[in-house]
Structure formats: C-alpha cells, structure tokens
Design an enzyme around this catalytic site. Structure first.
Site, PDB file in Angstrom:
ATOM      1  N   SER A  88       0.849  -1.191   0.000  1.00 17.49           N
ATOM      2  CA  SER A  88       0.000   0.000   0.000  1.00 17.49           C
ATOM      3  C   SER A  88       0.883   1.238   0.000  1.00 17.49           C
ATOM      4  O   SER A  88       1.968   1.247   0.601  1.00 17.49           O
ATOM      5  CB  SER A  88      -0.895   0.003   1.242  1.00 17.49           C
ATOM      6  OG  SER A  88      -1.485   1.275   1.436  1.00 17.49           O
ATOM      7  N   SER A  89       0.401   2.303  -0.626  1.00 13.30           N
ATOM      8  CA  SER A  89       1.160   3.561  -0.604  1.00 13.30           C
ATOM      9  C   SER A  89       1.196   4.165   0.801  1.00 13.30           C
ATOM     10  O   SER A  89       1.968   5.097   1.046  1.00 13.30           O
ATOM     11  CB  SER A  89       0.567   4.559  -1.599  1.00 13.30           C
ATOM     12  OG  SER A  89      -0.792   4.815  -1.325  1.00 13.30           O
ATOM     13  N   CYS A  90       0.395   3.622   1.732  1.00 13.37           N
ATOM     14  CA  CYS A  90       0.486   4.036   3.135  1.00 13.37           C
ATOM     15  C   CYS A  90       1.841   3.682   3.746  1.00 13.37           C
ATOM     16  O   CYS A  90       2.196   4.189   4.813  1.00 13.37           O
ATOM     17  CB  CYS A  90      -0.613   3.371   3.966  1.00 13.37           C
ATOM     18  SG  CYS A  90      -2.285   3.821   3.481  1.00 13.37           S
ATOM     19  N   TYR A 101      -2.188   0.017   9.926  1.00 17.02           N
ATOM     20  CA  TYR A 101      -2.283  -0.661   8.623  1.00 17.02           C
ATOM     21  C   TYR A 101      -0.953  -0.583   7.884  1.00 17.02           C
ATOM     22  O   TYR A 101      -0.468  -1.577   7.327  1.00 17.02           O
ATOM     23  CB  TYR A 101      -3.393   0.003   7.819  1.00 17.02           C
ATOM     24  CG  TYR A 101      -3.582  -0.540   6.426  1.00 17.02           C
ATOM     25  CD1 TYR A 101      -4.224  -1.744   6.206  1.00 17.02           C
ATOM     26  CD2 TYR A 101      -3.129   0.178   5.324  1.00 17.02           C
ATOM     27  CE1 TYR A 101      -4.412  -2.237   4.920  1.00 17.02           C
ATOM     28  CE2 TYR A 101      -3.310  -0.298   4.033  1.00 17.02           C
ATOM     29  CZ  TYR A 101      -3.956  -1.508   3.834  1.00 17.02           C
ATOM     30  OH  TYR A 101      -4.136  -1.986   2.562  1.00 17.02           O
ATOM     31  N   LYS A 137       1.720  -3.605   6.569  1.00 14.95           N
ATOM     32  CA  LYS A 137       2.109  -3.729   5.169  1.00 14.95           C
ATOM     33  C   LYS A 137       3.621  -3.643   4.990  1.00 14.95           C
ATOM     34  O   LYS A 137       4.205  -4.367   4.168  1.00 14.95           O
ATOM     35  CB  LYS A 137       1.411  -2.644   4.336  1.00 14.95           C
ATOM     36  CG  LYS A 137      -0.081  -2.868   4.163  1.00 14.95           C
ATOM     37  CD  LYS A 137      -0.340  -4.136   3.363  1.00 14.95           C
ATOM     38  CE  LYS A 137      -1.782  -4.320   3.006  1.00 14.95           C
ATOM     39  NZ  LYS A 137      -2.038  -5.545   2.215  1.00 14.95           N
ATOM     40  N   CYS A 162      -1.335   2.689  -5.525  1.00 11.95           N
ATOM     41  CA  CYS A 162      -1.832   3.935  -4.950  1.00 11.95           C
ATOM     42  C   CYS A 162      -3.242   3.675  -4.413  1.00 11.95           C
ATOM     43  O   CYS A 162      -3.710   2.532  -4.391  1.00 11.95           O
ATOM     44  CB  CYS A 162      -1.834   5.033  -6.007  1.00 11.95           C
ATOM     45  SG  CYS A 162      -3.006   4.763  -7.368  1.00 11.95           S
ATOM     46  N   HIS A 206     -13.267   4.234   1.842  1.00 14.71           N
ATOM     47  CA  HIS A 206     -12.234   5.196   1.509  1.00 14.71           C
ATOM     48  C   HIS A 206     -12.886   6.455   0.918  1.00 14.71           C
ATOM     49  O   HIS A 206     -14.104   6.524   0.734  1.00 14.71           O
ATOM     50  CB  HIS A 206     -11.249   4.599   0.509  1.00 14.71           C
ATOM     51  CG  HIS A 206     -10.340   3.577   1.104  1.00 14.71           C
ATOM     52  ND1 HIS A 206     -10.586   2.220   1.011  1.00 14.71           N
ATOM     53  CD2 HIS A 206      -9.187   3.701   1.804  1.00 14.71           C
ATOM     54  CE1 HIS A 206      -9.617   1.567   1.620  1.00 14.71           C
ATOM     55  NE2 HIS A 206      -8.759   2.435   2.115  1.00 14.71           N
ATOM     56  N   TRP A 238     -14.730  17.479   4.120  1.00  8.22           N
ATOM     57  CA  TRP A 238     -13.800  17.616   5.239  1.00  8.22           C
ATOM     58  C   TRP A 238     -12.570  18.387   4.780  1.00  8.22           C
ATOM     59  O   TRP A 238     -11.982  18.083   3.741  1.00  8.22           O
ATOM     60  CB  TRP A 238     -13.380  16.244   5.749  1.00  8.22           C
ATOM     61  CG  TRP A 238     -14.411  15.585   6.616  1.00  8.22           C
ATOM     62  CD1 TRP A 238     -15.747  15.861   6.677  1.00  8.22           C
ATOM     63  CD2 TRP A 238     -14.189  14.534   7.560  1.00  8.22           C
ATOM     64  NE1 TRP A 238     -16.374  15.047   7.579  1.00  8.22           N
ATOM     65  CE2 TRP A 238     -15.441  14.221   8.143  1.00  8.22           C
ATOM     66  CE3 TRP A 238     -13.069  13.835   7.970  1.00  8.22           C
ATOM     67  CZ2 TRP A 238     -15.579  13.232   9.112  1.00  8.22           C
ATOM     68  CZ3 TRP A 238     -13.200  12.840   8.930  1.00  8.22           C
ATOM     69  CH2 TRP A 238     -14.442  12.554   9.503  1.00  8.22           C
TER      70      TRP A 238
END
Length: 310
Positions: free
Chosen positions: A106-108, A135, A139, A164, A179, A202
């Site tokens: 994941s890009s996280c 998370y 990963k 991404c 998401h 937001w």
C-alpha cells in the site's frame, strides 16, 4: 499442458473480485477461498491449505481495509489482522516451497507529508501518517518479510506491488468503512436523492490524492503473472498524477448530475496533504493505467446503483 495454479487471497474483496473478473484470468487455475474456508489469521490452517493444494504461485490481496475514520477507530485491528494475514501466508508459502509470490502492499507504507512522487526505495525513510499507521506498519513488515526471504535464498521470488489509492467495482460505500472516493459517491448520491442543496467536504478540499480505478490494478497483476521474471522486487502501481479532493467531488457531481454546492468543514482531519507514487519503474516495466477519472467513476457509480443499493 496444465494451467498455472494460483492461490489468490482476498478473493471476496474489491481487489480480489476485480482480479477474478479480468478477462484473461481464465488462463490460470485460480484458488480463491473465502475467509470461512481459509482463515489467514490461523497459521496452521494456512500451512495445511498450501500443503494440500500446492499452488505454483500466491497472490496476497487479502486485508482488513478501510478509510480514515475506520483506521482511526480501530488501529489494533488494522495492525494485528493485516500483520497476521501477511506473515502467515508468506511464512507458509516459504515453508512448503512455493517459489513465486506477489504481495500487494500500500502507498500508506511511505513517509507522510512528502510532496514529490514517492519512490520505492523510500519505504521506512520517514514517519508514517498517524491516521493509518497500524495498517501501514503491517504492510511494511509483510513487504520486508518477502524481501528478507529473497535475500536468504534467491530461488524464492517474493515481490511486492505497491498500489496507490484504489476505487471501483466491489468497493465499500458505507461511510463507516469506506475510503474517500466511494464515500464521495455515496454522499453525493444521497444528497441528490434527498434534494440537499449542499454537501460537506472535510478540510478545505485542496489536499491531493491519487486514486486509480481498481480494474487497472487487476490488469497490472495479470501482467505481473505473465511477466513475473521481469517484475522488480518492489514496484508502485499508480497513475503518476493526482487530483484535489474538491476535483473528486466535482467530477462525481458531474457524473451524477448533482447541481448543489459544496461547503467545507476545516475542523475535520484530512490526513496527508499529498500522496503521489512515482511510476518510473512501472513505466520502464511497460505498463500504464488506462482508465481516466470520469470513466472510472461512471463504472463505479453503475456498480453502486445496480449492486450496492439493491
């Protein structure tokens, strides 16, 4: 000649479903057990399944996933469940001698608040985004585990694709779990249905995000199966460009024909200001995403109307 047998974890999730829907996936024998058949959190069960079925390759697409609200609400679950699933499938595959594995990261995994495109060598080179740190840590550990196995024995090729942000068919649209983009689709649809004149965003809407249609990731995965030898150990899968939050809302409204206006709540958390992956390796490998934003949202909204609301 027998087909290549592949174990696909997460076959019931968004990514897994789109891989199974890919027009070329029938070229392979796919094992896609659901969680009730194979609990990836149970190492002995995973080891037994792999020993019995002996796949030629594993694609690890399973995971506990969710948007910013879910990650902030359940950090323990996002860390432990993803960590358990990742280490169990990788360790069991190694133990039974499966030589090829594609792990979906994941890009996280990348450092927070970095304005330039994120390159694969930047994993663990900075602080993670706090809102989804659990998370991300899971990963990172799974990707590094794959890397360590290859370092110790090069006959094992356990490679990680780093997508991404994704959206598309089979997504989660409930705001409690979703998401950004599926949440936008759900929110704008309800506003249109209920005759609301405004939709809340937001933050100020200027944060930038890279969202790729998940059918494109499925295409990259199928290409990776066919071209596994040329696949780098770590490779981003993305668009190489991004959009503001405001732009995602605007295109979604245009697709739906919503004519109301947007208001901003700047007291709400927005996460990182920008998160864009570098696609240099991906392009050198010979692949690019094909779906533009409007087309992707149209396909996703069609699924939302026909499948999610029924």
């Amino acid at each position: 000649m027998s087909k290549t047998k592949i174990l696909l974890t997460g076959g019931g999730g968004m990514v897994g479903c789109n891989i199974l829907e890919h027009p070329s996936i029938s070229e392979f024998e796919i094992l896609a057990p659901r969680s009730r058949e194979l609990d990836l959190r149970d190492f002995s069960a995973v080891l037994s399944y792999l020993s019995k079925h002996q796949p030629n390759m594993v694609i690890h697409a399973a995971g506990k996933v969710g948007g910013i609200q879910a990650n902030m609400r359940e950090p323990v679950g996002f860390l432990m469940e993803n960590l358990d699933m990742g280490r169990n499938i990788v360790s069991a595959a190694h133990k039974v001698g499966i030589k090829r594995l594609i792990n979906l990261g994941s890009s996280c995994m990348y450092p927070r608040n970095y304005s330039e495109p994120l390159r694969e060598e930047m994993v663990l080179k900075g602080e993670l985004e706090p809102t989804n740190e659990g998370y991300a840590l899971a990963k990172v550990v799974t990707a590094r585990f794959c890397d360590y196995i290859m370092r110790e024995d090069a006959s094992y090729q356990y490679k990680t694709l780093i997508p991404c942000n994704l959206y598309g068919r089979h997504d989660k649209f409930d705001p409690v779990h979703s998401h950004l983009l599926p949440a936008i689709i759900h929110k704008v649809h309800l506003a249109k249905q209920n005759g609301q004149q405004t939709v809340e965003i937001w933050g100020d809407g200027t944060a930038r995000r890279e969202f790729m249609y998940v059918g494109d990731l499925a295409d990259a995965v199928v290409r990776a199966i066919h071209n596994f030898e040329t696949l780098p150990p770590y490779m981003n899968i993305g668009l190489g460009h991004d959009f503001t939050i405001n732009e995602y809302y605007q295109v979604t409204a245009e697709v739906m024909g919503y004519t109301g206006s947007f208001v901003h709540d700047i007291s709400k958390p927005v996460g990182m200001a920008r998160k864009l992956v570098s696609v240099d390796r991906q392009q050198a490998w010979g692949w690019n995403a094909q779906s533009d934003l409007r087309t992707g949202i149209e396909k996703t909204y069609e699924f939302y109307l026909k499948e999610y609301l029924q």
